[in-house]
Scaffold this motif. Structure first.
Motif, short mmCIF file in Angstrom:
data_model
loop_
_atom_site.label_atom_id
_atom_site.label_comp_id
_atom_site.label_asym_id
_atom_site.label_seq_id
_atom_site.Cartn_x
_atom_site.Cartn_y
_atom_site.Cartn_z
N SER A 153 54.88 2.40 -13.36
CA SER A 153 54.06 3.44 -12.74
C SER A 153 54.55 3.74 -11.33
O SER A 153 54.60 4.89 -10.91
N ALA A 154 54.94 2.70 -10.61
CA ALA A 154 55.45 2.89 -9.25
C ALA A 154 56.75 3.67 -9.27
O ALA A 154 56.99 4.53 -8.42
N ASP A 155 57.62 3.38 -10.26
CA ASP A 155 58.88 4.11 -10.40
C ASP A 155 58.62 5.59 -10.68
O ASP A 155 59.28 6.46 -10.13
N LYS A 156 57.66 5.85 -11.57
CA LYS A 156 57.32 7.25 -11.90
C LYS A 156 56.81 7.98 -10.66
O LYS A 156 57.18 9.12 -10.42
N HIS A 157 55.98 7.29 -9.89
CA HIS A 157 55.43 7.90 -8.68
C HIS A 157 56.55 8.22 -7.68
O HIS A 157 56.58 9.30 -7.10
N GLU A 158 57.47 7.29 -7.51
CA GLU A 158 58.59 7.50 -6.59
C GLU A 158 59.49 8.63 -7.07
O GLU A 158 59.91 9.47 -6.27
N ASP B 155 58.62 11.16 -8.95
CA ASP B 155 57.87 12.40 -8.77
C ASP B 155 57.91 12.86 -7.32
O ASP B 155 58.08 14.04 -7.02
N LYS B 156 57.79 11.91 -6.39
CA LYS B 156 57.83 12.22 -4.96
C LYS B 156 59.20 12.80 -4.58
O LYS B 156 59.28 13.80 -3.86
N LYS C 113 59.61 16.37 -6.08
CA LYS C 113 58.86 17.38 -5.32
C LYS C 113 59.55 17.70 -3.99
O LYS C 113 59.52 18.84 -3.54
#
Length: 69
Positions: free
Chosen positions: A25-30, A32-33, A36
């Motif tokens: 989940s942390a990898d996905k968040h990073e 995505d950041k 963007k």
């Protein structure tokens, strides 16, 4: 031609599924950041120009024509 298009869609879907199962989940968040930040016009698609500009911003150097291909 339609078969090729369907095969391409299936391959993309398969890769997306596999990637979603491997990363945290942390990898996905990073990811995505970063996406963007690179997506300057916020259309959800990274253009060649946006990738080149992002590389220059991150690494402080421009890519050569040979590297861009």
């Amino acid at each position: 031609m339609r078969s090729f298009h369907a095969d391409t869609k299936l391959a993309k879907a398969t890769y997306a599924f596999l990637a979603s199962q491997v990363v945290t989940s942390a990898d996905k968040h990073e990811a995505d950041k970063i996406f963007k930040k690179l997506d300057k016009n916020a259309d959800g698609v990274l253009t060649k120009e946006e990738l080149i500009q992002g590389y220059a911003e991150i690494y402080g150097q421009d890519l050569s024509d040979e590297e861009v291909g």
